[in-house]
Design a protein around this motif. Structure first.
Motif, PDB file in Angstrom:
ATOM      1  N   THR A   9      24.176  10.316  -0.723  1.00  0.00           N
ATOM      2  CA  THR A   9      25.272  11.023  -0.055  1.00  0.00           C
ATOM      3  C   THR A   9      26.581  10.782  -0.783  1.00  0.00           C
ATOM      4  O   THR A   9      27.340  11.728  -1.054  1.00  0.00           O
ATOM      5  CB  THR A   9      25.394  10.561   1.405  1.00  0.00           C
ATOM      6  OG1 THR A   9      24.146  10.781   2.062  1.00  0.00           O
ATOM      7  CG2 THR A   9      26.488  11.331   2.127  1.00  0.00           C
ATOM      8  N   LEU A  10      26.864   9.530  -1.095  1.00  0.00           N
ATOM      9  CA  LEU A  10      28.103   9.203  -1.794  1.00  0.00           C
ATOM     10  C   LEU A  10      28.141   9.850  -3.175  1.00  0.00           C
ATOM     11  O   LEU A  10      29.167  10.415  -3.584  1.00  0.00           O
ATOM     12  CB  LEU A  10      28.231   7.686  -1.920  1.00  0.00           C
ATOM     13  CG  LEU A  10      29.496   7.169  -2.598  1.00  0.00           C
ATOM     14  CD1 LEU A  10      30.736   7.609  -1.835  1.00  0.00           C
ATOM     15  CD2 LEU A  10      29.441   5.650  -2.715  1.00  0.00           C
ATOM     16  N   ALA A  65      28.365   7.767  13.238  1.00  0.00           N
ATOM     17  CA  ALA A  65      27.111   8.338  12.740  1.00  0.00           C
ATOM     18  C   ALA A  65      27.278   8.828  11.304  1.00  0.00           C
ATOM     19  O   ALA A  65      26.399   8.641  10.460  1.00  0.00           O
ATOM     20  CB  ALA A  65      26.650   9.477  13.643  1.00  0.00           C
ATOM     21  N   VAL A  66      28.425   9.466  11.031  1.00  0.00           N
ATOM     22  CA  VAL A  66      28.712   9.916   9.670  1.00  0.00           C
ATOM     23  C   VAL A  66      28.843   8.722   8.734  1.00  0.00           C
ATOM     24  O   VAL A  66      28.332   8.720   7.603  1.00  0.00           O
ATOM     25  CB  VAL A  66      29.999  10.765   9.645  1.00  0.00           C
ATOM     26  CG1 VAL A  66      30.435  11.050   8.213  1.00  0.00           C
ATOM     27  CG2 VAL A  66      29.773  12.079  10.389  1.00  0.00           C
ATOM     28  N   PHE A  67      29.527   7.684   9.196  1.00  0.00           N
ATOM     29  CA  PHE A  67      29.682   6.477   8.380  1.00  0.00           C
ATOM     30  C   PHE A  67      28.325   5.867   8.053  1.00  0.00           C
ATOM     31  O   PHE A  67      28.094   5.399   6.935  1.00  0.00           O
ATOM     32  CB  PHE A  67      30.558   5.472   9.131  1.00  0.00           C
ATOM     33  CG  PHE A  67      30.815   4.201   8.376  1.00  0.00           C
ATOM     34  CD1 PHE A  67      31.791   4.143   7.394  1.00  0.00           C
ATOM     35  CD2 PHE A  67      30.080   3.059   8.647  1.00  0.00           C
ATOM     36  CE1 PHE A  67      32.024   2.970   6.703  1.00  0.00           C
ATOM     37  CE2 PHE A  67      30.304   1.875   7.958  1.00  0.00           C
ATOM     38  CZ  PHE A  67      31.290   1.834   6.983  1.00  0.00           C
ATOM     39  N   SER A  68      27.428   5.876   9.038  1.00  0.00           N
ATOM     40  CA  SER A  68      26.122   5.256   8.833  1.00  0.00           C
ATOM     41  C   SER A  68      25.263   6.017   7.833  1.00  0.00           C
ATOM     42  O   SER A  68      24.314   5.453   7.274  1.00  0.00           O
ATOM     43  CB  SER A  68      25.378   5.153  10.168  1.00  0.00           C
ATOM     44  OG  SER A  68      24.943   6.430  10.617  1.00  0.00           O
ATOM     45  N   THR A 209      22.699  17.756   7.903  1.00  0.00           N
ATOM     46  CA  THR A 209      21.306  17.807   7.454  1.00  0.00           C
ATOM     47  C   THR A 209      20.785  16.425   7.105  1.00  0.00           C
ATOM     48  O   THR A 209      19.651  16.058   7.454  1.00  0.00           O
ATOM     49  CB  THR A 209      21.184  18.740   6.243  1.00  0.00           C
ATOM     50  OG1 THR A 209      21.638  20.049   6.601  1.00  0.00           O
ATOM     51  CG2 THR A 209      19.747  18.816   5.754  1.00  0.00           C
ATOM     52  N   LYS A 210      21.603  15.629   6.417  1.00  0.00           N
ATOM     53  CA  LYS A 210      21.187  14.268   6.067  1.00  0.00           C
ATOM     54  C   LYS A 210      20.997  13.423   7.322  1.00  0.00           C
ATOM     55  O   LYS A 210      20.043  12.641   7.415  1.00  0.00           O
ATOM     56  CB  LYS A 210      22.238  13.642   5.155  1.00  0.00           C
ATOM     57  CG  LYS A 210      21.948  12.198   4.735  1.00  0.00           C
ATOM     58  CD  LYS A 210      20.683  12.056   3.936  1.00  0.00           C
ATOM     59  CE  LYS A 210      20.800  12.613   2.535  1.00  0.00           C
ATOM     60  NZ  LYS A 210      21.685  11.880   1.658  1.00  0.00           N
ATOM     61  N   LEU A 211      21.866  13.580   8.299  1.00  0.00           N
ATOM     62  CA  LEU A 211      21.733  12.831   9.547  1.00  0.00           C
ATOM     63  C   LEU A 211      20.454  13.211  10.276  1.00  0.00           C
ATOM     64  O   LEU A 211      19.751  12.345  10.820  1.00  0.00           O
ATOM     65  CB  LEU A 211      22.952  13.076  10.436  1.00  0.00           C
ATOM     66  CG  LEU A 211      22.979  12.335  11.782  1.00  0.00           C
ATOM     67  CD1 LEU A 211      22.875  10.833  11.571  1.00  0.00           C
ATOM     68  CD2 LEU A 211      24.248  12.682  12.548  1.00  0.00           C
ATOM     69  N   GLU A 212      20.120  14.493  10.300  1.00  0.00           N
ATOM     70  CA  GLU A 212      18.875  14.936  10.932  1.00  0.00           C
ATOM     71  C   GLU A 212      17.663  14.330  10.231  1.00  0.00           C
ATOM     72  O   GLU A 212      16.694  13.915  10.878  1.00  0.00           O
ATOM     73  CB  GLU A 212      18.795  16.460  10.912  1.00  0.00           C
ATOM     74  CG  GLU A 212      19.782  17.140  11.849  1.00  0.00           C
ATOM     75  CD  GLU A 212      19.825  18.641  11.663  1.00  0.00           C
ATOM     76  OE1 GLU A 212      20.281  19.338  12.581  1.00  0.00           O
ATOM     77  OE2 GLU A 212      19.403  19.122  10.577  1.00  0.00           O
ATOM     78  N   HIS A 213      17.714  14.292   8.901  1.00  0.00           N
ATOM     79  CA  HIS A 213      16.608  13.703   8.130  1.00  0.00           C
ATOM     80  C   HIS A 213      16.445  12.225   8.461  1.00  0.00           C
ATOM     81  O   HIS A 213      15.319  11.742   8.693  1.00  0.00           O
ATOM     82  CB  HIS A 213      16.868  13.893   6.640  1.00  0.00           C
ATOM     83  CG  HIS A 213      15.890  13.168   5.761  1.00  0.00           C
ATOM     84  ND1 HIS A 213      14.595  13.589   5.582  1.00  0.00           N
ATOM     85  CD2 HIS A 213      16.022  12.034   5.024  1.00  0.00           C
ATOM     86  CE1 HIS A 213      13.959  12.752   4.774  1.00  0.00           C
ATOM     87  NE2 HIS A 213      14.802  11.800   4.430  1.00  0.00           N
ATOM     88  N   HIS A 214      17.553  11.492   8.479  1.00  0.00           N
ATOM     89  CA  HIS A 214      17.495  10.070   8.791  1.00  0.00           C
ATOM     90  C   HIS A 214      16.996   9.833  10.211  1.00  0.00           C
ATOM     91  O   HIS A 214      16.270   8.875  10.472  1.00  0.00           O
ATOM     92  CB  HIS A 214      18.878   9.444   8.618  1.00  0.00           C
ATOM     93  CG  HIS A 214      19.220   9.151   7.199  1.00  0.00           C
ATOM     94  ND1 HIS A 214      20.427   8.611   6.805  1.00  0.00           N
ATOM     95  CD2 HIS A 214      18.521   9.328   6.045  1.00  0.00           C
ATOM     96  CE1 HIS A 214      20.452   8.465   5.501  1.00  0.00           C
ATOM     97  NE2 HIS A 214      19.306   8.899   5.015  1.00  0.00           N
ATOM     98  N   THR A 215      17.391  10.710  11.127  1.00  0.00           N
ATOM     99  CA  THR A 215      16.955  10.578  12.512  1.00  0.00           C
ATOM    100  C   THR A 215      15.447  10.703  12.630  1.00  0.00           C
ATOM    101  O   THR A 215      14.784   9.911  13.315  1.00  0.00           O
ATOM    102  CB  THR A 215      17.639  11.641  13.388  1.00  0.00           C
ATOM    103  OG1 THR A 215      19.060  11.457  13.346  1.00  0.00           O
ATOM    104  CG2 THR A 215      17.166  11.549  14.822  1.00  0.00           C
TER     105      THR A 215
END
Length: 260
Positions: A9-10, A65-68, A209-215
């Motif tokens: 992500t970074l 959540a975004v930070f994580s 999208t990345k958060l959904e994947h991690h979830t």
């Protein structure tokens, strides 16, 4: 246990900035692309409409959540599966009261520790299933809500850019008699659309999208641990747990703790 971190992500965000910055630098420079009113319209408008769409608490919970996303530890499903089967095997050999000492080394796995503690406390199997299923469902719901907030903000940002464009066009048409003021109005008209598109398509939607994947990844591993707790509680053969866990994992991540 799991030492790998998600830097994608970074790296993606930095690469996006570098690509845009390089194109701008090779053109007319950064000054032509900096417009404070346009930025305020897009950022302020996106935040305001998002707050209209969702309660304040839901929006605020999206920030951690975004930070994580960038700092969350990535867990290898194969290692998690192997650990679960190993715990089941040790519980079968030495009894489930031996689990707490083994779990002292798994401080980074709070869900696993909670699941095994329920087993150690002789919690009924059905109660273990209910508690852990509720925990998994609650976590998925929280993080999917944060992803929905990000997606909603990603839908709003281009709309705010369009609104800024219309405002700029109105100002420009009202100043046709003064050519010196047409330039700033045109900049407002064009840059708000640009800012909205960048914010939505290079930041908000990708983060959602990345958060959904991690979830989904987190939920799969927690369901794996819940299955291990149930199996140990029922005193099932660990080979059965291995087969069950492998059914939850993609083919390339499946494990073989026991020889064929």
């Amino acid at each position: 246990m799991f030492a790998r971190f998600d830097f994608a992500t970074l790296i993606g965000l930095v690469a996006s900035v570098l690509v845009l910055g390089g194109v701008i630098w090779l053109g007319d420079g950064f000054r032509a692309f900096l417009n404070l009113p346009s930025l305020l319209i897009v950022l302020g408008g996106t935040l305001a409409v998002t707050l209209i769409s969702y309660p304040l608490g839901d929006v605020l919970r999206t920030l951690p959540a975004v930070f994580s996303i960038m700092f969350r530890r990535l867990r290898d499903p194969s290692e998690a599966a192997m650990l679960a089967v190993k715990l089941a095997d040790e519980a079968r050999r030495h009894g489930h009261l031996a689990l707490p000492a083994r779990l002292q080394r798994e401080r980074n796995e709070p869900f696993l520790r909670k699941a095994m503690q329920l087993v150690v406390d002789d919690t009924p199997t059905q109660e273990i299933e209910r508690i852990l299923s509720n925990d998994v469902g609650s976590q998925v719901q929280r993080e999917k809500l944060s992803a929905a907030v990000l997606h909603r903000a990603g839908e709003i940002a281009p709309a705010m850019g369009l609104i800024g464009t219309l405002l700029g066009l109105v100002q420009m048409l009202g100043r046709l008699d003064n050519p010196t003021e047409i330039g700033p109005a045109m900049a407002l008209a064009l840059l708000t659309t640009l800012y909205g598109a960048i914010l939505a398509n290079m930041v908000l939607h990708p983060l959602a999208t990345k958060l959904e994947h991690h979830t989904e990844e987190e939920a799969t591993l927690n369901r794996l641990y819940a299955a291990a707790a149930r199996s140990i509680s029922c005193k099932e053969n660990p080979r059965h747990l291995e087969a069950l866990i492998n059914s939850l994992l993609p083919p390339l991540k499946r494990v073989r703790y026991y020889a064929a």
